[in-house]
Design a protein around this motif. Structure first.
Motif, PDB file in Angstrom:
ATOM      1  N   SER A  89      40.188  36.869 108.935  1.00 27.78           N
ATOM      2  CA  SER A  89      41.071  37.719 109.839  1.00 27.78           C
ATOM      3  C   SER A  89      40.640  39.325 109.603  1.00 27.78           C
ATOM      4  O   SER A  89      40.912  40.291 110.372  1.00 27.78           O
ATOM      5  N   GLY A  90      40.299  39.373 108.461  1.00 28.63           N
ATOM      6  CA  GLY A  90      39.960  40.912 107.997  1.00 28.63           C
ATOM      7  C   GLY A  90      40.858  41.559 107.444  1.00 28.63           C
ATOM      8  O   GLY A  90      40.884  42.691 106.997  1.00 28.63           O
ATOM      9  N   VAL A  91      42.328  41.086 107.434  1.00 26.39           N
ATOM     10  CA  VAL A  91      43.534  41.764 107.144  1.00 26.39           C
ATOM     11  C   VAL A  91      44.158  40.686 106.108  1.00 26.39           C
ATOM     12  O   VAL A  91      44.117  39.756 106.435  1.00 26.39           O
ATOM     13  N   THR A  92      45.248  41.462 105.505  1.00 27.30           N
ATOM     14  CA  THR A  92      46.094  40.289 104.602  1.00 27.30           C
ATOM     15  C   THR A  92      47.236  39.842 105.704  1.00 27.30           C
ATOM     16  O   THR A  92      47.406  40.455 106.869  1.00 27.30           O
ATOM     17  N   PRO A  93      47.952  38.813 105.235  1.00 24.23           N
ATOM     18  CA  PRO A  93      48.713  38.047 106.217  1.00 24.23           C
ATOM     19  C   PRO A  93      49.890  39.216 106.432  1.00 24.23           C
ATOM     20  O   PRO A  93      50.405  39.182 107.444  1.00 24.23           O
ATOM     21  N   GLN A  94      50.318  39.822 105.489  1.00 22.30           N
ATOM     22  CA  GLN A  94      51.449  41.068 105.708  1.00 22.30           C
ATOM     23  C   GLN A  94      51.060  42.153 106.781  1.00 22.30           C
ATOM     24  O   GLN A  94      51.681  42.313 107.567  1.00 22.30           O
ATOM     25  N   ALA A  95      49.639  42.464 106.727  1.00 26.03           N
ATOM     26  CA  ALA A  95      49.178  43.744 107.591  1.00 26.03           C
ATOM     27  C   ALA A  95      49.034  42.862 109.103  1.00 26.03           C
ATOM     28  O   ALA A  95      49.490  43.703 110.034  1.00 26.03           O
ATOM     29  N   TYR A  96      48.838  41.659 109.042  1.00 28.86           N
ATOM     30  CA  TYR A  96      48.798  41.060 110.527  1.00 28.86           C
ATOM     31  C   TYR A  96      49.991  40.859 111.027  1.00 28.86           C
ATOM     32  O   TYR A  96      50.206  41.200 112.182  1.00 28.86           O
ATOM     33  N   ARG A  97      51.111  40.571 110.344  1.00 17.81           N
ATOM     34  CA  ARG A  97      52.403  40.356 110.816  1.00 17.81           C
ATOM     35  C   ARG A  97      52.820  41.842 111.338  1.00 17.81           C
ATOM     36  O   ARG A  97      53.472  42.004 112.477  1.00 17.81           O
ATOM     37  N   THR A  98      52.433  42.795 110.574  1.00 18.06           N
ATOM     38  CA  THR A  98      52.934  44.068 110.790  1.00 18.06           C
ATOM     39  C   THR A  98      52.376  44.611 112.124  1.00 18.06           C
ATOM     40  O   THR A  98      52.883  45.282 113.064  1.00 18.06           O
ATOM     41  N   THR A  99      51.093  44.249 112.354  1.00 18.03           N
ATOM     42  CA  THR A  99      50.289  44.598 113.497  1.00 18.03           C
ATOM     43  C   THR A  99      50.700  43.957 114.867  1.00 18.03           C
ATOM     44  O   THR A  99      50.804  44.462 116.033  1.00 18.03           O
ATOM     45  N   PHE A 100      51.093  42.369 114.625  1.00 19.36           N
ATOM     46  CA  PHE A 100      51.091  41.706 115.824  1.00 19.36           C
ATOM     47  C   PHE A 100      52.272  41.086 116.127  1.00 19.36           C
ATOM     48  O   PHE A 100      52.788  40.675 117.167  1.00 19.36           O
ATOM     49  N   ARG A 101      53.490  41.208 115.220  1.00 20.03           N
ATOM     50  CA  ARG A 101      54.804  40.694 115.334  1.00 20.03           C
ATOM     51  C   ARG A 101      55.578  41.649 116.466  1.00 20.03           C
ATOM     52  O   ARG A 101      55.460  43.070 116.120  1.00 20.03           O
ATOM     53  N   PRO A 102      56.042  41.229 117.338  1.00 16.87           N
ATOM     54  CA  PRO A 102      56.905  42.050 118.575  1.00 16.87           C
ATOM     55  C   PRO A 102      57.902  42.544 117.624  1.00 16.87           C
ATOM     56  O   PRO A 102      58.724  41.998 117.006  1.00 16.87           O
ATOM     57  N   ARG A 103      58.021  44.035 118.080  1.00 13.94           N
ATOM     58  CA  ARG A 103      59.218  44.758 117.353  1.00 13.94           C
ATOM     59  C   ARG A 103      60.476  44.472 118.228  1.00 13.94           C
ATOM     60  O   ARG A 103      60.423  44.616 119.439  1.00 13.94           O
ATOM     61  N   PRO A 104      61.722  44.669 117.568  1.00 18.20           N
ATOM     62  CA  PRO A 104      62.753  44.509 118.340  1.00 18.20           C
ATOM     63  C   PRO A 104      62.965  45.806 119.172  1.00 18.20           C
ATOM     64  O   PRO A 104      62.736  46.995 118.749  1.00 18.20           O
ATOM     65  N   PRO A 105      63.602  45.677 120.285  1.00 23.89           N
ATOM     66  CA  PRO A 105      63.660  46.716 120.976  1.00 23.89           C
ATOM     67  C   PRO A 105      64.663  48.004 120.519  1.00 23.89           C
ATOM     68  O   PRO A 105      65.631  47.698 119.894  1.00 23.89           O
ATOM     69  N   THR A 106      64.107  49.264 120.623  1.00 25.49           N
ATOM     70  CA  THR A 106      65.112  50.306 120.016  1.00 25.49           C
ATOM     71  C   THR A 106      66.182  50.482 121.250  1.00 25.49           C
ATOM     72  O   THR A 106      66.115  50.062 122.254  1.00 25.49           O
ATOM     73  N   ALA A 107      67.195  51.112 120.713  1.00 31.04           N
ATOM     74  CA  ALA A 107      68.501  51.626 121.273  1.00 31.04           C
ATOM     75  C   ALA A 107      68.046  52.396 122.449  1.00 31.04           C
ATOM     76  O   ALA A 107      68.453  52.185 123.564  1.00 31.04           O
ATOM     77  N   ALA A 108      67.119  53.279 122.514  1.00 30.32           N
ATOM     78  CA  ALA A 108      66.664  54.077 123.641  1.00 30.32           C
ATOM     79  C   ALA A 108      65.902  53.312 124.714  1.00 30.32           C
ATOM     80  O   ALA A 108      66.251  53.494 125.754  1.00 30.32           O
ATOM     81  N   SER A 109      65.206  52.027 124.184  1.00 25.40           N
ATOM     82  CA  SER A 109      64.399  51.281 125.278  1.00 25.40           C
ATOM     83  C   SER A 109      65.428  50.387 126.117  1.00 25.40           C
ATOM     84  O   SER A 109      65.161  49.765 126.917  1.00 25.40           O
TER      85      SER A 109
END
Length: 337
Positions: A314-334
Motif C-alpha cells: 500500500s506504500g504507507v504504514t498501517p497507522q498512516a493508512y488509518r489516518t488518511t482513510f478512516r472517517p473522522r467524527p463530525p465536528t460540533a460546527a458540522s
C-alpha cells in the motif's frame, strides 16, 4: 581578503511562467480544471501571479464529458508555453488528433516542459515522448498503458514521476500533487507551501497511489480459478500454506503456481497476502482494533511481518493508512444547524 557568501539559488520571480493546458476532444473536465485552479492561484512574495494559465486546443469547441468548452487559443500557442499540461480523456485509447501530436513533439524538441494528468499519459506516449522513460498514470489504466506502449517504463504505484522535461501523474487528485510539485520546482518551498494551503492539500502526501489500488481482481468469478479465489477470500485469515491452497484446488503445488500466475499474474501466496492486506485496510477504516490485533485477525503470523507487507503493497504504514482513510467524527460546527 574578499569573502563570497553563496546563498542557495532562488527561483526567478520577475517573469511570469506561462502554462498552456491542452484541451483535446472528450477531455476530463476535472483534469482540465486542476492546473487552472492550483497554478492560477499561486502568488509570489509581492503578490504577483506566479503563472499565466491558458487553454489551447485543436478545435475551437471541445467536449468535456457533459460540458462544451470554448477554447481561446489554437495549437500554435504551444510555441509560447513554458509548460504544457495534458489532461486525461475519457477514452485514453481514442486516437489523438495528428496536429496535437505534432504540436507536442515540436514543443518537446524546443525544450518545453510537458506534463500529463491521469490518463493524459497516453497522449504523451502516443507522441513518442515517453519512450524508454519512467512514467505513471491512473493505476487502473497502467496495464493498458504497458500493452499499448511497451517502450514506456510504467510505474503504477507513485503519485507522479518527474524525469526533468516530462512529468506524468496518476489519477484525479494526483494532478494536484503534481501541480504543487511544479510550483516547488519553479518557485521554491515557501511559495509551494502557500500554494498547498490555497489548494487545501498537503504539499507532500505519504505513500503513492499504491494505497488506493484494489489488489485483488474484481473479475475473480470469471477466472478459471474463480471458485478457489472465492475460497481464499473467506479463508485467507487462516494459517495457509501453498500445500493447503493446492489441496483445496485439487492440484499439485507446481501446477497451481503455473495456472495461478497465468490467470492472475501472481503466485497463490502473493494473492493470499493481498487479500489479507485488503481486509486489514477495511478493519483499519471501520474498527478501533490496534494494528497488532488486526495483523492477527487477517492471518499474519506476526505484527512485524504484517507491517512489512502492508507497507510494501500500500506504500504507507498501517497507522498512516488509518489516518488518511478512516472517517473522522463530525465536528460540533458540522453537526449544528
Amino acid at each position: 581578503m574578499v569573502r563570497l557568501f553563496l546563498a542557495a539559488a532562488q527561483p526567478e520571480e520577475s517573469a511570469m511562467h506561462t502554462v498552456f493546458v491542452l484541451a483535446l476532444p472528450d477531455t476530463i473536465a476535472f483534469d482540465l480544471a486542476t492546473p487552472i485552479e492550483v497554478l492560477g492561484r499561486v502568488r509570489l512574495r509581492h503578490g504577483q501571479a506566479g503563472y499565466r494559465v491558458l487553454v489551447c486546443g485543436s478545435e475551437p469547441m471541445v467536449d468535456a464529458g457533459p460540458l462544451r468548452l470554448a477554447v481561446d487559443y489554437d495549437l500554435d500557442a504551444l510555441a509560447r508555453a513554458d509548460t504544457v499540461i495534458v489532461p486525461g480523456r475519457y477514452d485514453p485509447a481514442a486516437p489523438v488528433p495528428a496536429p496535437a501530436l505534432d504540436a507536442l513533439r515540436t514543443a518537446a524538441a524546443a525544450g518545453t516542459r510537458i506534463a500529463s494528468i491521469c490518463v493524459g499519459t497516453f497522449t504523451l506516449a502516443a507522441a513518442g515522448l515517453l519512450d524508454h522513460r519512467r512514467a505513471t498514470t491512473h493505476w487502473a489504466a497502467a496495464d493498458r498503458l504497458r500493452t499499448a506502449f511497451p517502450a514506456v517504463q510504467v510505474d503504477p504505484d507513485v503519485l507522479y514521476v518527474d524525469t526533468g522535461q516530462f512529468i506524468t501523474s496518476a489519477g484525479a487528485t494526483a494532478g494536484v500533487d503534481m501541480c504543487l510539485h511544479l510550483v516547488l520546482r519553479d518557485y521554491g518551498a515557501t511559495i509551494a507551501a502557500d500554494a498547498s494551503r490555497q489548494a487545501v492539500a498537503p504539499l507532500h502526501r505519504d505513500g503513492g497511489q499504491a494505497q488506493y489500488i484494489a489488489r485483488t481482481d474484481p473479475r475473480a468469478p470469471e477466472l478459471g480459478l474463480g471458485r478457489l479465489l472465492e475460497w481464499l477470500e473467506v479463508n485467507a485469515c487462516q494459517d495457509l500454506t501453498l500445500a493447503d491452497v493446492a489441496a483445496q484446488a485439487g492440484l499439485s503445488g507446481r501446477t497451481l503456481n503455473r495456472r495461478f500466475h497465468e490467470e492472475t499474474g501472481r503466485t497463490p501466496m502473493q494473492w493470499v497476502t493481498a487479500v489479507r492486506v485488503r481486509r486489514a485496510q477495511e478493519l483499519l477504516q471501520s474498527t478501533d482494533h490496534g494494528v497488532d490485533r488486526i495483523a492477527h485477525l487477517v492471518g499474519f503470523a506476526s505484527p512485524a511481518h504484517f507491517r512489512v507487507q502492508f507497507k510494501r503493497l500500500s506504500g504507507v504504514t498501517p497507522q498512516a493508512y488509518r489516518t488518511t482513510f478512516r472517517p473522522r467524527p463530525p465536528t460540533a460546527a458540522s453537526t449544528s444547524g
